[in-house]
Design a protein around this motif. Structure first.
Motif, PDB file in Angstrom:
ATOM      1  N   ARG A  83     -45.758 103.380 -15.549  1.00  0.00           N
ATOM      2  CA  ARG A  83     -47.152 103.808 -15.384  1.00  0.00           C
ATOM      3  C   ARG A  83     -47.447 104.301 -13.969  1.00  0.00           C
ATOM      4  O   ARG A  83     -48.576 104.737 -13.686  1.00  0.00           O
ATOM      5  CB  ARG A  83     -48.092 102.664 -15.782  1.00  0.00           C
ATOM      6  CG  ARG A  83     -48.100 102.408 -17.294  1.00  0.00           C
ATOM      7  CD  ARG A  83     -49.235 101.481 -17.714  1.00  0.00           C
ATOM      8  NE  ARG A  83     -49.045 100.120 -17.237  1.00  0.00           N
ATOM      9  CZ  ARG A  83     -48.359  99.183 -17.881  1.00  0.00           C
ATOM     10  NH1 ARG A  83     -47.784  99.450 -19.051  1.00  0.00           N
ATOM     11  NH2 ARG A  83     -48.239  97.961 -17.382  1.00  0.00           N
ATOM     12  N   ALA A  84     -46.446 104.284 -13.110  1.00  0.00           N
ATOM     13  CA  ALA A  84     -46.621 104.894 -11.782  1.00  0.00           C
ATOM     14  C   ALA A  84     -47.025 106.357 -11.888  1.00  0.00           C
ATOM     15  O   ALA A  84     -47.719 106.877 -10.998  1.00  0.00           O
ATOM     16  CB  ALA A  84     -45.326 104.777 -10.972  1.00  0.00           C
ATOM     17  N   TRP A  85     -46.614 107.032 -12.963  1.00  0.00           N
ATOM     18  CA  TRP A  85     -46.972 108.445 -13.141  1.00  0.00           C
ATOM     19  C   TRP A  85     -48.472 108.624 -13.379  1.00  0.00           C
ATOM     20  O   TRP A  85     -48.978 109.754 -13.286  1.00  0.00           O
ATOM     21  CB  TRP A  85     -46.166 109.047 -14.279  1.00  0.00           C
ATOM     22  CG  TRP A  85     -44.713 109.124 -13.941  1.00  0.00           C
ATOM     23  CD1 TRP A  85     -43.745 108.230 -14.282  1.00  0.00           C
ATOM     24  CD2 TRP A  85     -44.061 110.141 -13.168  1.00  0.00           C
ATOM     25  NE1 TRP A  85     -42.527 108.620 -13.769  1.00  0.00           N
ATOM     26  CE2 TRP A  85     -42.690 109.790 -13.082  1.00  0.00           C
ATOM     27  CE3 TRP A  85     -44.495 111.315 -12.544  1.00  0.00           C
ATOM     28  CZ2 TRP A  85     -41.765 110.570 -12.396  1.00  0.00           C
ATOM     29  CZ3 TRP A  85     -43.567 112.096 -11.863  1.00  0.00           C
ATOM     30  CH2 TRP A  85     -42.219 111.713 -11.799  1.00  0.00           C
ATOM     31  N   GLU A  86     -49.179 107.542 -13.674  1.00  0.00           N
ATOM     32  CA  GLU A  86     -50.636 107.594 -13.823  1.00  0.00           C
ATOM     33  C   GLU A  86     -51.348 107.321 -12.497  1.00  0.00           C
ATOM     34  O   GLU A  86     -52.579 107.378 -12.450  1.00  0.00           O
ATOM     35  CB  GLU A  86     -51.092 106.564 -14.859  1.00  0.00           C
ATOM     36  CG  GLU A  86     -50.479 106.766 -16.238  1.00  0.00           C
ATOM     37  CD  GLU A  86     -50.810 105.635 -17.194  1.00  0.00           C
ATOM     38  OE1 GLU A  86     -51.431 104.632 -16.739  1.00  0.00           O
ATOM     39  OE2 GLU A  86     -50.440 105.727 -18.375  1.00  0.00           O
ATOM     40  N   ARG A  87     -50.580 107.016 -11.443  1.00  0.00           N
ATOM     41  CA  ARG A  87     -51.182 106.592 -10.173  1.00  0.00           C
ATOM     42  C   ARG A  87     -50.757 107.508  -9.024  1.00  0.00           C
ATOM     43  O   ARG A  87     -50.550 107.051  -7.897  1.00  0.00           O
ATOM     44  CB  ARG A  87     -50.779 105.145  -9.872  1.00  0.00           C
ATOM     45  CG  ARG A  87     -51.244 104.143 -10.919  1.00  0.00           C
ATOM     46  CD  ARG A  87     -50.988 102.707 -10.499  1.00  0.00           C
ATOM     47  NE  ARG A  87     -49.555 102.371 -10.477  1.00  0.00           N
ATOM     48  CZ  ARG A  87     -48.896 101.825 -11.497  1.00  0.00           C
ATOM     49  NH1 ARG A  87     -49.518 101.583 -12.641  1.00  0.00           N
ATOM     50  NH2 ARG A  87     -47.613 101.522 -11.381  1.00  0.00           N
ATOM     51  N   LEU A  88     -50.660 108.787  -9.288  1.00  0.00           N
ATOM     52  CA  LEU A  88     -50.250 109.740  -8.264  1.00  0.00           C
ATOM     53  C   LEU A  88     -51.466 110.236  -7.489  1.00  0.00           C
ATOM     54  O   LEU A  88     -52.540 110.438  -8.050  1.00  0.00           O
ATOM     55  CB  LEU A  88     -49.527 110.919  -8.917  1.00  0.00           C
ATOM     56  CG  LEU A  88     -48.368 110.554  -9.856  1.00  0.00           C
ATOM     57  CD1 LEU A  88     -47.775 111.814 -10.475  1.00  0.00           C
ATOM     58  CD2 LEU A  88     -47.304 109.736  -9.138  1.00  0.00           C
TER      59      LEU A  88
END
Length: 227
Positions: A89-94
């Motif tokens: 879910r790091a890709w949701e926190r860019l």
């Protein structure tokens, strides 16, 4: 020209994926080379989508491809992460590039704005909430059930807005994205992001064709289009 809508590539064009993914990797793997891991994870992006574009696999949302690719990369590096779903879910926190949010607000005063990303609707929605991206709606791969640069992705976004392709401008930092959008009949705008892959980047440092607009950043794009 004054487009009725602008649709945007997101990863690299709107957000700094490399720095942010490396930051999240460093937090859970403090002894690892976080930038190398981030590059390796992103390196599996195109091959995973190409199997779908080529018809060798049914459509799978990018969230799931990212998760599969994370497994591949961690295995290759011999690393263990207990909460792989959380890391995915790091890709949701860019985080956005500094010009993006004010530039999008400027552009939204004149035209519809939306992502045309390979990210899923869920991913793009959560990313927009994190980064403050003021989209009017979410378009892109999931509504087309395919991945850029397949022409159907751009055309599905235009169709969803009930606009002819020539009334829609694709904005990207990647020349191949714009080439495909132009071939599908859309207008094109190039905004360079020379630090997307760090200081050693070799590609997409400048426009490869005579795109309809070349702008230094999003506020400059708004000025060039709408004054």
């Amino acid at each position: 020209m004054r487009p009725e809508a602008l649709i945007f590539d997101v990863f690299g064009t709107c957000v700094d994926w490399r720095t942010c993914i490396a930051r999240e990797l460093a937090a859970v793997l403090p002894g690892a080379d976080a930038l190398a891991l981030a590059d390796a994870w992103r390196g599996e992006y195109q091959p995973a989508m190409e199997r779908i574009r080529a018809g060798n696999r049914d459509y799978v949302a990018l969230d799931d491809l990212h998760r599969e690719n994370l497994n591949l990369v961690l295995g290759r590096f011999g690393l263990a992460v207990p909460d792989r779903d959380g890391l995915n879910r790091a890709w949701e926190r860019l985080d956005p590039w500094p010009d993006v949010v004010p530039g999008l607000h400027d552009l939204r005063g004149h035209a519809i704005i939306a992502p045309c990303s390979n990210g899923s609707i869920a991913l793009m929605t959560r990313l927009a909430r994190h980064a403050g991206l003021p989209w009017d709606c979410i378009l892109g791969a999931e509504i087309a059930r395919d991945y850029k640069p397949r022409p159907g992705v751009y055309l599905a976004s235009c169709a969803a807005l009930r606009l002819a392709p020539e009334s829609v401008m694709m904005v990207a930092a990647h020349n191949d994205d714009l080439e495909a959008a132009r071939a599908a009949g859309l207008a094109t705008a190039f905004v360079p992001r020379p630090m997307e892959y760090g200081p050693d980047r070799q590609s997409d440092l400048g426009p490869a064709q005579d795109w309809d607009v070349v702008a230094s950043d999003f506020p400059a794009l708004s000025r060039q289009l709408f004054g």
